[in-house]
Design an enzyme around this catalytic site. Sequence first.
Site, PDB file in Angstrom:
ATOM      1  N   ASN A 170     -12.007  53.909 -47.165  1.00  0.00           N
ATOM      2  CA  ASN A 170     -10.806  53.170 -46.752  1.00  0.00           C
ATOM      3  C   ASN A 170      -9.542  53.893 -47.197  1.00  0.00           C
ATOM      4  O   ASN A 170      -9.542  54.676 -48.148  1.00  0.00           O
ATOM      5  CB  ASN A 170     -10.836  51.753 -47.330  1.00  0.00           C
ATOM      6  CG  ASN A 170     -11.963  50.927 -46.723  1.00  0.00           C
ATOM      7  OD1 ASN A 170     -12.401  51.214 -45.604  1.00  0.00           O
ATOM      8  ND2 ASN A 170     -12.431  49.940 -47.451  1.00  0.00           N
ATOM      9  N   ASN A 178     -23.434  48.627 -55.441  1.00  0.00           N
ATOM     10  CA  ASN A 178     -22.144  49.264 -55.144  1.00  0.00           C
ATOM     11  C   ASN A 178     -21.057  48.738 -56.073  1.00  0.00           C
ATOM     12  O   ASN A 178     -19.921  48.537 -55.669  1.00  0.00           O
ATOM     13  CB  ASN A 178     -21.760  49.014 -53.672  1.00  0.00           C
ATOM     14  CG  ASN A 178     -20.643  49.927 -53.232  1.00  0.00           C
ATOM     15  OD1 ASN A 178     -20.645  51.119 -53.551  1.00  0.00           O
ATOM     16  ND2 ASN A 178     -19.665  49.398 -52.506  1.00  0.00           N
ATOM     17  N   LYS A 195     -22.613  42.248 -39.418  1.00  0.00           N
ATOM     18  CA  LYS A 195     -21.667  41.135 -39.656  1.00  0.00           C
ATOM     19  C   LYS A 195     -21.748  40.114 -38.529  1.00  0.00           C
ATOM     20  O   LYS A 195     -21.732  38.905 -38.766  1.00  0.00           O
ATOM     21  CB  LYS A 195     -20.238  41.674 -39.781  1.00  0.00           C
ATOM     22  CG  LYS A 195     -19.973  42.411 -41.071  1.00  0.00           C
ATOM     23  CD  LYS A 195     -19.816  41.461 -42.245  1.00  0.00           C
ATOM     24  CE  LYS A 195     -20.303  42.075 -43.529  1.00  0.00           C
ATOM     25  NZ  LYS A 195     -20.227  41.242 -44.703  1.00  0.00           N
ATOM     26  N   TYR A 244     -22.931  48.645 -38.998  1.00  0.00           N
ATOM     27  CA  TYR A 244     -22.342  47.742 -39.994  1.00  0.00           C
ATOM     28  C   TYR A 244     -21.742  46.513 -39.298  1.00  0.00           C
ATOM     29  O   TYR A 244     -22.005  45.370 -39.682  1.00  0.00           O
ATOM     30  CB  TYR A 244     -21.258  48.466 -40.811  1.00  0.00           C
ATOM     31  CG  TYR A 244     -20.367  47.515 -41.582  1.00  0.00           C
ATOM     32  CD1 TYR A 244     -20.862  46.772 -42.644  1.00  0.00           C
ATOM     33  CD2 TYR A 244     -19.025  47.327 -41.215  1.00  0.00           C
ATOM     34  CE1 TYR A 244     -20.050  45.879 -43.332  1.00  0.00           C
ATOM     35  CE2 TYR A 244     -18.211  46.434 -41.891  1.00  0.00           C
ATOM     36  CZ  TYR A 244     -18.723  45.713 -42.948  1.00  0.00           C
ATOM     37  OH  TYR A 244     -17.928  44.822 -43.621  1.00  0.00           O
ATOM     38  N   ASN A 275      -7.823  43.897 -43.650  1.00  0.00           N
ATOM     39  CA  ASN A 275      -8.004  45.090 -44.494  1.00  0.00           C
ATOM     40  C   ASN A 275      -7.562  44.810 -45.926  1.00  0.00           C
ATOM     41  O   ASN A 275      -6.383  45.003 -46.263  1.00  0.00           O
ATOM     42  CB  ASN A 275      -7.223  46.267 -43.907  1.00  0.00           C
ATOM     43  CG  ASN A 275      -7.750  46.633 -42.529  1.00  0.00           C
ATOM     44  OD1 ASN A 275      -7.470  45.958 -41.537  1.00  0.00           O
ATOM     45  ND2 ASN A 275      -8.548  47.660 -42.468  1.00  0.00           N
ATOM     46  N   ARG A 298     -10.948  59.916 -35.414  1.00  0.00           N
ATOM     47  CA  ARG A 298     -12.379  59.726 -35.703  1.00  0.00           C
ATOM     48  C   ARG A 298     -13.000  58.966 -34.539  1.00  0.00           C
ATOM     49  O   ARG A 298     -12.379  58.014 -34.032  1.00  0.00           O
ATOM     50  CB  ARG A 298     -12.563  58.874 -36.964  1.00  0.00           C
ATOM     51  CG  ARG A 298     -12.483  59.623 -38.241  1.00  0.00           C
ATOM     52  CD  ARG A 298     -12.767  58.717 -39.421  1.00  0.00           C
ATOM     53  NE  ARG A 298     -11.950  57.494 -39.413  1.00  0.00           N
ATOM     54  CZ  ARG A 298     -11.806  56.699 -40.460  1.00  0.00           C
ATOM     55  NH1 ARG A 298     -12.427  56.962 -41.582  1.00  0.00           N
ATOM     56  NH2 ARG A 298     -11.043  55.621 -40.383  1.00  0.00           N
ATOM     57  N   SER A 321     -15.828  39.935 -41.058  1.00  0.00           N
ATOM     58  CA  SER A 321     -14.888  41.048 -40.970  1.00  0.00           C
ATOM     59  C   SER A 321     -14.249  41.113 -39.596  1.00  0.00           C
ATOM     60  O   SER A 321     -14.876  40.763 -38.584  1.00  0.00           O
ATOM     61  CB  SER A 321     -15.655  42.349 -41.227  1.00  0.00           C
ATOM     62  OG  SER A 321     -14.868  43.453 -40.885  1.00  0.00           O
TER      63      SER A 321
HETATM   64  N1  LIG Z   1     -13.461  45.707 -48.405  1.00  0.00           N
HETATM   65  C1  LIG Z   1     -13.275  45.601 -47.090  1.00  0.00           C
HETATM   66  O1  LIG Z   1     -12.513  46.380 -46.513  1.00  0.00           O
HETATM   67  C2  LIG Z   1     -13.967  44.523 -46.307  1.00  0.00           C
HETATM   68  C3  LIG Z   1     -13.450  44.152 -45.042  1.00  0.00           C
HETATM   69  C4  LIG Z   1     -14.103  43.166 -44.316  1.00  0.00           C
HETATM   70  C5  LIG Z   1     -15.246  42.565 -44.823  1.00  0.00           C
HETATM   71  N2  LIG Z   1     -15.734  42.957 -46.048  1.00  0.00           N
HETATM   72  C6  LIG Z   1     -16.951  42.320 -46.552  1.00  0.00           C
HETATM   73  O2  LIG Z   1     -16.653  41.671 -47.766  1.00  0.00           O
HETATM   74  C7  LIG Z   1     -17.764  41.721 -48.657  1.00  0.00           C
HETATM   75  C8  LIG Z   1     -17.330  42.247 -49.996  1.00  0.00           C
HETATM   76  O3  LIG Z   1     -16.733  43.520 -49.809  1.00  0.00           O
HETATM   77  P1  LIG Z   1     -16.259  44.405 -51.036  1.00  0.00           P
HETATM   78  O4  LIG Z   1     -15.182  45.287 -50.534  1.00  0.00           O
HETATM   79  O5  LIG Z   1     -16.038  43.561 -52.229  1.00  0.00           O
HETATM   80  O6  LIG Z   1     -17.572  45.301 -51.215  1.00  0.00           O
HETATM   81  P2  LIG Z   1     -18.298  45.768 -52.562  1.00  0.00           P
HETATM   82  O7  LIG Z   1     -19.317  46.775 -52.166  1.00  0.00           O
HETATM   83  O8  LIG Z   1     -17.284  46.118 -53.584  1.00  0.00           O
HETATM   84  O9  LIG Z   1     -19.009  44.409 -53.031  1.00  0.00           O
HETATM   85  C9  LIG Z   1     -20.267  44.001 -52.517  1.00  0.00           C
HETATM   86  C10 LIG Z   1     -21.147  43.665 -53.702  1.00  0.00           C
HETATM   87  O10 LIG Z   1     -22.420  43.228 -53.215  1.00  0.00           O
HETATM   88  C11 LIG Z   1     -23.425  43.825 -54.003  1.00  0.00           C
HETATM   89  N3  LIG Z   1     -24.645  43.883 -53.185  1.00  0.00           N
HETATM   90  C12 LIG Z   1     -24.870  44.601 -52.058  1.00  0.00           C
HETATM   91  N4  LIG Z   1     -26.118  44.390 -51.610  1.00  0.00           N
HETATM   92  C13 LIG Z   1     -26.692  43.518 -52.479  1.00  0.00           C
HETATM   93  C14 LIG Z   1     -27.973  42.919 -52.559  1.00  0.00           C
HETATM   94  N5  LIG Z   1     -28.942  43.199 -51.678  1.00  0.00           N
HETATM   95  N6  LIG Z   1     -28.224  42.062 -53.580  1.00  0.00           N
HETATM   96  C15 LIG Z   1     -27.264  41.776 -54.490  1.00  0.00           C
HETATM   97  N7  LIG Z   1     -26.043  42.312 -54.468  1.00  0.00           N
HETATM   98  C16 LIG Z   1     -25.758  43.185 -53.469  1.00  0.00           C
HETATM   99  C17 LIG Z   1     -22.870  45.183 -54.396  1.00  0.00           C
HETATM  100  O11 LIG Z   1     -23.476  45.707 -55.563  1.00  0.00           O
HETATM  101  C18 LIG Z   1     -21.395  44.851 -54.619  1.00  0.00           C
HETATM  102  O12 LIG Z   1     -21.160  44.463 -55.962  1.00  0.00           O
HETATM  103  C19 LIG Z   1     -18.818  42.574 -47.956  1.00  0.00           C
HETATM  104  O13 LIG Z   1     -19.734  41.692 -47.345  1.00  0.00           O
HETATM  105  C20 LIG Z   1     -18.036  43.328 -46.912  1.00  0.00           C
HETATM  106  O14 LIG Z   1     -18.836  43.610 -45.771  1.00  0.00           O
HETATM  107  C21 LIG Z   1     -15.102  43.901 -46.796  1.00  0.00           C
END
Ligand SMILES: NC(=O)c1ccc[n+]([C@@H]2O[C@H](COP(=O)([O-])OP(=O)(O)OC[C@H]3O[C@@H](n4cnc5c(N)ncnc54)[C@H](O)[C@@H]3O)[C@@H](O)[C@H]2O)c1
Length: 338
Positions: free
Chosen positions: A198, A35, A152, A148, A178, A291, A124
């Site tokens: 988002n 991603n 977590k 999801y 957020n 939603r 989260s």
């Molecule tokens: N962005 C938000 O709103 C938010 C809020 C709360 C928690 N989070 C948590 O924070 C973390 C980072 O979020 P983000 O927004 O940067 O997401 P993102 O998708 O931009 O980053 C996640 C990264 O992990 C990599 N990844 C996923 N599965 C993988 C695997 N099996 N092996 C190796 N790499 C893998 C993806 O390629 C990506 O680069 C996540 O765990 C997410 O659940 C995000």
Amino acid sequence: MRILLCGGAGYIGAHAYVVLVERGHDVVVADNFSNSSPGVLARLRQITGRPVPFQPLDLRDRDAVTGFFAHQAFDAVVHFAALKSVGESCERPLDYFHNNIGGTLNLLHGMREAGVERLVFSSSATVYGDPDHVPVREDARLQVTNPYGRTKLVMEELIGDLCRSDAGFHAANLRYFNPVGAHASGLIGEDPTGIPNNLMPYICQVAVGRRDRLSVFGGDWPTVDGTGVRDYIHVMDLARAHADALDFLVRERRSLTVNVGTGQGVSVLQLVEAFAQAAARRIPYQVVARRPGDVAEVYADPSLAQRTLGWRAELGVEAMCRDAWRWQSQNPQGYPVA
Ligand SMILES: NC(=O)c1ccc[n+]([C@@H]2O[C@H](COP(=O)([O-])OP(=O)(O)OC[C@H]3O[C@@H](n4cnc5c(N)ncnc54)[C@H](O)[C@@H]3O)[C@@H](O)[C@H]2O)c1
């Protein structure tokens, strides 16, 4: 410290990379780009002025993870790697369990084998579900409303069990609210694939002309203006919380679960208005039905982070919108395709 960022090519991981390098750490990024874009690495090099150590790694591949740790020495791991779309997790729960929970098990296993005993984990606010009252404290009831969120919560619990079983292993669970905004350079930012889940990236794509209008889900919530209220936090403030959490683990030798938010609730329409001001353009929107599974109001009590980490948010909604817009206007289609 020598620090591994799993999922470090993603939105939050890339910003944390910059802060950790600025603090003098030696940082390695590992990712499978499921991603994210490899283009982020060149941008990180541009910002930090040095090559970005990178390891292709899929956390679902246990042998690869163990093998990688066997040949590298790390003082700590920051674990961002997860799939994060609520809607997609309802359609493909097994993929989410496999990637997020299975990947975390492999990571913990690899760390144990290699004797790496410090972990900062991306949790989260979703673990609070529909909270009984706001602001939400860390001791609030935990309840999840989708697969999801369940991943977590399970990951927090797995990590907690490991900490209890091993007096030397310490983890900081950071419950993000957020995250929005971008690095002030405009070189890195949030670049979702497909339709953004988002609010902020959706607003950005409307502003830059990639989408016609924003759908606001529900105008009849019991909030200040009828739209949902959330705790938006600038991604650079959030990035700093990871560096502070690592310092905490070294200093205090104990584990911690902590909210990372500003403590300020902001409604959808307030964010739209702030963005319109920052970008000096109108953001067309329409109010549509709620939603399923959404909640009216969620914002953090961030006082534990202040007391334990010495961390507090410094950047307000104006900076969040200005920086998100700088990133989006400089990169209308996101990262360049290599
Ligand atoms: N962005 C938000 O709103 C938010 C809020 C709360 C928690 N989070 C948590 O924070 C973390 C980072 O979020 P983000 O927004 O940067 O997401 P993102 O998708 O931009 O980053 C996640 C990264 O992990 C990599 N990844 C996923 N599965 C993988 C695997 N099996 N092996 C190796 N790499 C893998 C993806 O390629 C990506 O680069 C996540 O765990 C997410 O659940 C995000």
